[in-house]
Design a protein around this motif. Structure first.
Motif, PDB file in Angstrom:
ATOM      1  N   PHE A  96      43.329  30.243  37.510  1.00 46.22           N
ATOM      2  CA  PHE A  96      43.279  30.783  36.154  1.00 46.22           C
ATOM      3  C   PHE A  96      44.603  31.454  35.816  1.00 46.22           C
ATOM      4  O   PHE A  96      45.460  31.660  36.679  1.00 46.22           O
ATOM      5  N   LEU A  97      44.785  31.776  34.553  1.00 41.60           N
ATOM      6  CA  LEU A  97      45.974  32.456  34.059  1.00 41.60           C
ATOM      7  C   LEU A  97      45.610  33.872  33.656  1.00 41.60           C
ATOM      8  O   LEU A  97      44.552  34.105  33.073  1.00 41.60           O
ATOM      9  N   VAL A  98      46.502  34.800  33.952  1.00 40.11           N
ATOM     10  CA  VAL A  98      46.299  36.187  33.530  1.00 40.11           C
ATOM     11  C   VAL A  98      47.622  36.703  32.971  1.00 40.11           C
ATOM     12  O   VAL A  98      48.698  36.335  33.444  1.00 40.11           O
ATOM     13  N   SER A  99      47.566  37.534  31.958  1.00 38.47           N
ATOM     14  CA  SER A  99      48.805  38.042  31.381  1.00 38.47           C
ATOM     15  C   SER A  99      49.467  39.013  32.342  1.00 38.47           C
ATOM     16  O   SER A  99      48.804  39.724  33.091  1.00 38.47           O
ATOM     17  N   SER A 100      50.773  39.040  32.323  1.00 33.12           N
ATOM     18  CA  SER A 100      51.526  39.875  33.260  1.00 33.12           C
ATOM     19  C   SER A 100      51.485  41.350  32.869  1.00 33.12           C
ATOM     20  O   SER A 100      51.793  42.209  33.688  1.00 33.12           O
ATOM     21  N   GLN A 197      44.920  40.188  45.763  1.00 30.29           N
ATOM     22  CA  GLN A 197      45.142  39.633  47.095  1.00 30.29           C
ATOM     23  C   GLN A 197      46.033  38.392  47.093  1.00 30.29           C
ATOM     24  O   GLN A 197      46.287  37.803  48.145  1.00 30.29           O
ATOM     25  N   SER A 198      46.526  38.020  45.920  1.00 27.32           N
ATOM     26  CA  SER A 198      47.363  36.825  45.830  1.00 27.32           C
ATOM     27  C   SER A 198      48.830  37.173  46.019  1.00 27.32           C
ATOM     28  O   SER A 198      49.235  38.341  45.958  1.00 27.32           O
ATOM     29  N   GLN A 199      49.631  36.151  46.222  1.00 29.33           N
ATOM     30  CA  GLN A 199      51.075  36.345  46.391  1.00 29.33           C
ATOM     31  C   GLN A 199      51.746  36.745  45.075  1.00 29.33           C
ATOM     32  O   GLN A 199      52.914  37.135  45.069  1.00 29.33           O
ATOM     33  N   TYR A 200      51.001  36.634  43.964  1.00 24.65           N
ATOM     34  CA  TYR A 200      51.574  36.951  42.656  1.00 24.65           C
ATOM     35  C   TYR A 200      51.120  38.307  42.128  1.00 24.65           C
ATOM     36  O   TYR A 200      51.336  38.627  40.962  1.00 24.65           O
ATOM     37  N   ALA A 201      50.515  39.114  42.994  1.00 25.53           N
ATOM     38  CA  ALA A 201      49.969  40.401  42.555  1.00 25.53           C
ATOM     39  C   ALA A 201      51.031  41.284  41.911  1.00 25.53           C
ATOM     40  O   ALA A 201      50.755  42.006  40.942  1.00 25.53           O
ATOM     41  N   LYS A 203      53.381  40.435  40.095  1.00 26.32           N
ATOM     42  CA  LYS A 203      53.783  39.937  38.782  1.00 26.32           C
ATOM     43  C   LYS A 203      52.784  40.321  37.691  1.00 26.32           C
ATOM     44  O   LYS A 203      53.048  40.126  36.504  1.00 26.32           O
ATOM     45  N   VAL A 204      51.622  40.831  38.091  1.00 28.71           N
ATOM     46  CA  VAL A 204      50.636  41.330  37.128  1.00 28.71           C
ATOM     47  C   VAL A 204      50.741  42.846  37.140  1.00 28.71           C
ATOM     48  O   VAL A 204      50.244  43.505  38.041  1.00 28.71           O
ATOM     49  N   HIS A 205      51.424  43.384  36.155  1.00 24.73           N
ATOM     50  CA  HIS A 205      51.818  44.782  36.168  1.00 24.73           C
ATOM     51  C   HIS A 205      50.694  45.736  35.773  1.00 24.73           C
ATOM     52  O   HIS A 205      49.828  45.388  34.976  1.00 24.73           O
ATOM     53  N   LYS A 206      50.711  46.908  36.353  1.00 20.35           N
ATOM     54  CA  LYS A 206      49.793  48.013  36.040  1.00 20.35           C
ATOM     55  C   LYS A 206      48.330  47.670  36.330  1.00 20.35           C
ATOM     56  O   LYS A 206      47.433  48.264  35.745  1.00 20.35           O
ATOM     57  N   LEU A 207      48.112  46.746  37.233  1.00 23.02           N
ATOM     58  CA  LEU A 207      46.739  46.391  37.562  1.00 23.02           C
ATOM     59  C   LEU A 207      46.056  47.507  38.342  1.00 23.02           C
ATOM     60  O   LEU A 207      44.838  47.634  38.312  1.00 23.02           O
ATOM     61  N   CYS A 208      46.843  48.298  39.040  1.00 28.23           N
ATOM     62  CA  CYS A 208      46.284  49.394  39.860  1.00 28.23           C
ATOM     63  C   CYS A 208      46.870  50.739  39.461  1.00 28.23           C
ATOM     64  O   CYS A 208      47.035  51.629  40.297  1.00 28.23           O
ATOM     65  N   SER A 209      47.201  50.903  38.198  1.00 26.60           N
ATOM     66  CA  SER A 209      47.754  52.176  37.733  1.00 26.60           C
ATOM     67  C   SER A 209      47.430  52.357  36.262  1.00 26.60           C
ATOM     68  O   SER A 209      46.943  51.444  35.603  1.00 26.60           O
ATOM     69  N   ASP A 210      47.685  53.572  35.763  1.00 30.54           N
ATOM     70  CA  ASP A 210      47.561  53.862  34.328  1.00 30.54           C
ATOM     71  C   ASP A 210      46.141  53.711  33.784  1.00 30.54           C
ATOM     72  O   ASP A 210      45.953  53.416  32.612  1.00 30.54           O
ATOM     73  N   GLY A 211      45.145  53.903  34.624  1.00 30.39           N
ATOM     74  CA  GLY A 211      43.788  53.846  34.104  1.00 30.39           C
ATOM     75  C   GLY A 211      42.868  52.997  34.958  1.00 30.39           C
ATOM     76  O   GLY A 211      43.258  52.485  36.002  1.00 30.39           O
ATOM     77  N   TRP A 212      41.654  52.830  34.521  1.00 30.88           N
ATOM     78  CA  TRP A 212      40.666  52.005  35.199  1.00 30.88           C
ATOM     79  C   TRP A 212      40.532  50.681  34.475  1.00 30.88           C
ATOM     80  O   TRP A 212      40.816  50.576  33.292  1.00 30.88           O
ATOM     81  N   GLU A 213      40.058  49.677  35.202  1.00 30.89           N
ATOM     82  CA  GLU A 213      39.968  48.317  34.674  1.00 30.89           C
ATOM     83  C   GLU A 213      38.519  47.917  34.435  1.00 30.89           C
ATOM     84  O   GLU A 213      37.656  48.154  35.264  1.00 30.89           O
ATOM     85  N   TRP A 214      38.286  47.273  33.304  1.00 29.78           N
ATOM     86  CA  TRP A 214      36.974  46.681  33.069  1.00 29.78           C
ATOM     87  C   TRP A 214      36.890  45.329  33.747  1.00 29.78           C
ATOM     88  O   TRP A 214      37.829  44.540  33.702  1.00 29.78           O
ATOM     89  N   THR A 215      35.752  45.055  34.380  1.00 33.49           N
ATOM     90  CA  THR A 215      35.418  43.690  34.784  1.00 33.49           C
ATOM     91  C   THR A 215      34.030  43.384  34.241  1.00 33.49           C
ATOM     92  O   THR A 215      33.317  44.287  33.804  1.00 33.49           O
ATOM     93  N   SER A 216      33.642  42.119  34.290  1.00 30.94           N
ATOM     94  CA  SER A 216      32.386  41.727  33.658  1.00 30.94           C
ATOM     95  C   SER A 216      31.188  41.779  34.606  1.00 30.94           C
ATOM     96  O   SER A 216      30.082  41.427  34.215  1.00 30.94           O
ATOM     97  N   LEU A 217      31.401  42.216  35.832  1.00 23.60           N
ATOM     98  CA  LEU A 217      30.300  42.284  36.783  1.00 23.60           C
ATOM     99  C   LEU A 217      29.375  43.451  36.461  1.00 23.60           C
ATOM    100  O   LEU A 217      29.828  44.562  36.206  1.00 23.60           O
ATOM    101  N   VAL A 218      28.077  43.200  36.489  1.00 23.14           N
ATOM    102  CA  VAL A 218      27.097  44.250  36.234  1.00 23.14           C
ATOM    103  C   VAL A 218      27.236  45.348  37.278  1.00 23.14           C
ATOM    104  O   VAL A 218      27.459  45.078  38.461  1.00 23.14           O
ATOM    105  N   PHE A 219      27.105  46.607  36.850  1.00 22.82           N
ATOM    106  CA  PHE A 219      27.259  47.750  37.749  1.00 22.82           C
ATOM    107  C   PHE A 219      26.008  47.882  38.615  1.00 22.82           C
ATOM    108  O   PHE A 219      25.059  48.585  38.272  1.00 22.82           O
ATOM    109  N   GLN A 220      26.032  47.182  39.746  1.00 22.42           N
ATOM    110  CA  GLN A 220      24.913  47.170  40.677  1.00 22.42           C
ATOM    111  C   GLN A 220      25.455  46.648  42.008  1.00 22.42           C
ATOM    112  O   GLN A 220      26.610  46.213  42.086  1.00 22.42           O
ATOM    113  N   PRO A 221      24.655  46.683  43.068  1.00 20.66           N
ATOM    114  CA  PRO A 221      25.124  46.143  44.349  1.00 20.66           C
ATOM    115  C   PRO A 221      25.556  44.688  44.203  1.00 20.66           C
ATOM    116  O   PRO A 221      24.964  43.930  43.436  1.00 20.66           O
TER     117      PRO A 221
END
Length: 227
Positions: A96-100, A197-201, A203-221
């Motif tokens: 897949f493609l993700v914006s940098s 975990q990819s070799q291009y991590a 190149k995707v900036h601020k993925l682990c900084s400047d706030g929390w990230e939304w994902t679409s997974l339901v908040f459960q185990p």
């Protein structure tokens, strides 16, 4: 609507009618497999967006498919929510493609000015009704004075132009609507970890900084961890 898992990083989304705000990342719609945090990172296959093309508007990074480690290891002795473990391996089936960069205030302002809050086709039905009934036409941390938009943060309120390139802080409902408008979707939890975990991590900036990230997974185990 989904209650997204919270990752302590820079992309987000929220549930219908809630007030939680995060950054957001968006993943490209890929054929028919996708029907549609405090930042948003669009992932795209070049579908048309409001006022342009995703690939043209955002610099995209391609992430390979493959196995990805999820969850936490209790032996690490760090803080984890009870739904963050056990650790297990899952598979991201498609590249897949993700914006940098996270979606910025400037990006989201385009959505606002082009009437994104009035375009039902971008929203989940309940979300659209909620925002319409409440009269919301921009994020809760924004205000409009004499036709100009101002953005409130923890310690200041600034004209949008002063924070134009900062990650936008929005709800999951708003993040999903924006992503739909640009032919993308909010990243899944597995896609998020696949990027990290990819070799291009790097190149995707601020993925682990400047706030929390939304994902679409339901908040459960994690369902994969418990069969």
């Amino acid at each position: 609507m989904f209650n997204s898992n919270n990752n302590n990083n820079s992309h987000v989304g929220i549930n219908s009618g809630t007030t939680t705000k995060k950054k957001l990342s968006a993943v490209a719609l890929k054929s028919s497999i996708y029907s549609s945090g405090n930042n948003m990172v669009p992932v795209s296959n070049g579908n048309a967006m409001m006022g342009g093309n995703v690939a043209a508007e955002f610099h995209m990074v391609q992430i390979s498919n493959g196995n990805v480690m999820m969850g936490g290891n209790v032996a690490d002795n760090g803080f984890m929510w009870d739904n963050d473990y056990p650790q297990f391996t899952t598979h991201v089936s498609d590249k897949f493609l993700v914006s940098s960069e996270p979606v910025s205030v400037r990006d989201f302002l385009t959505f606002v000015k082009e009437g994104g809050y009035e375009k039902e086709e971008f929203w989940q039905l309940m979300d659209f009704k909620f925002f319409k009934d409440q009269g919301h036409k921009h994020p809760a941390t924004w205000s409009k004075v004499h036709g100009e938009y101002y953005v409130r943060s923890v310690d200041s309120t600034d004209h949008w132009s002063k924070v134009a390139d900062q990650p936008v802080v929005v709800s999951l409902s708003e993040g999903e609507a924006f992503c739909h408008s640009v032919g993308c979707h909010i990243m899944t939890e597995s896609e998020y970890h696949q990027i990290l975990q990819s070799q291009y991590a790097t190149k995707v900036h601020k993925l682990c900084s400047d706030g929390w990230e939304w994902t679409s997974l339901v908040f459960q185990p994690f369902p994969e961890a418990y069969g």
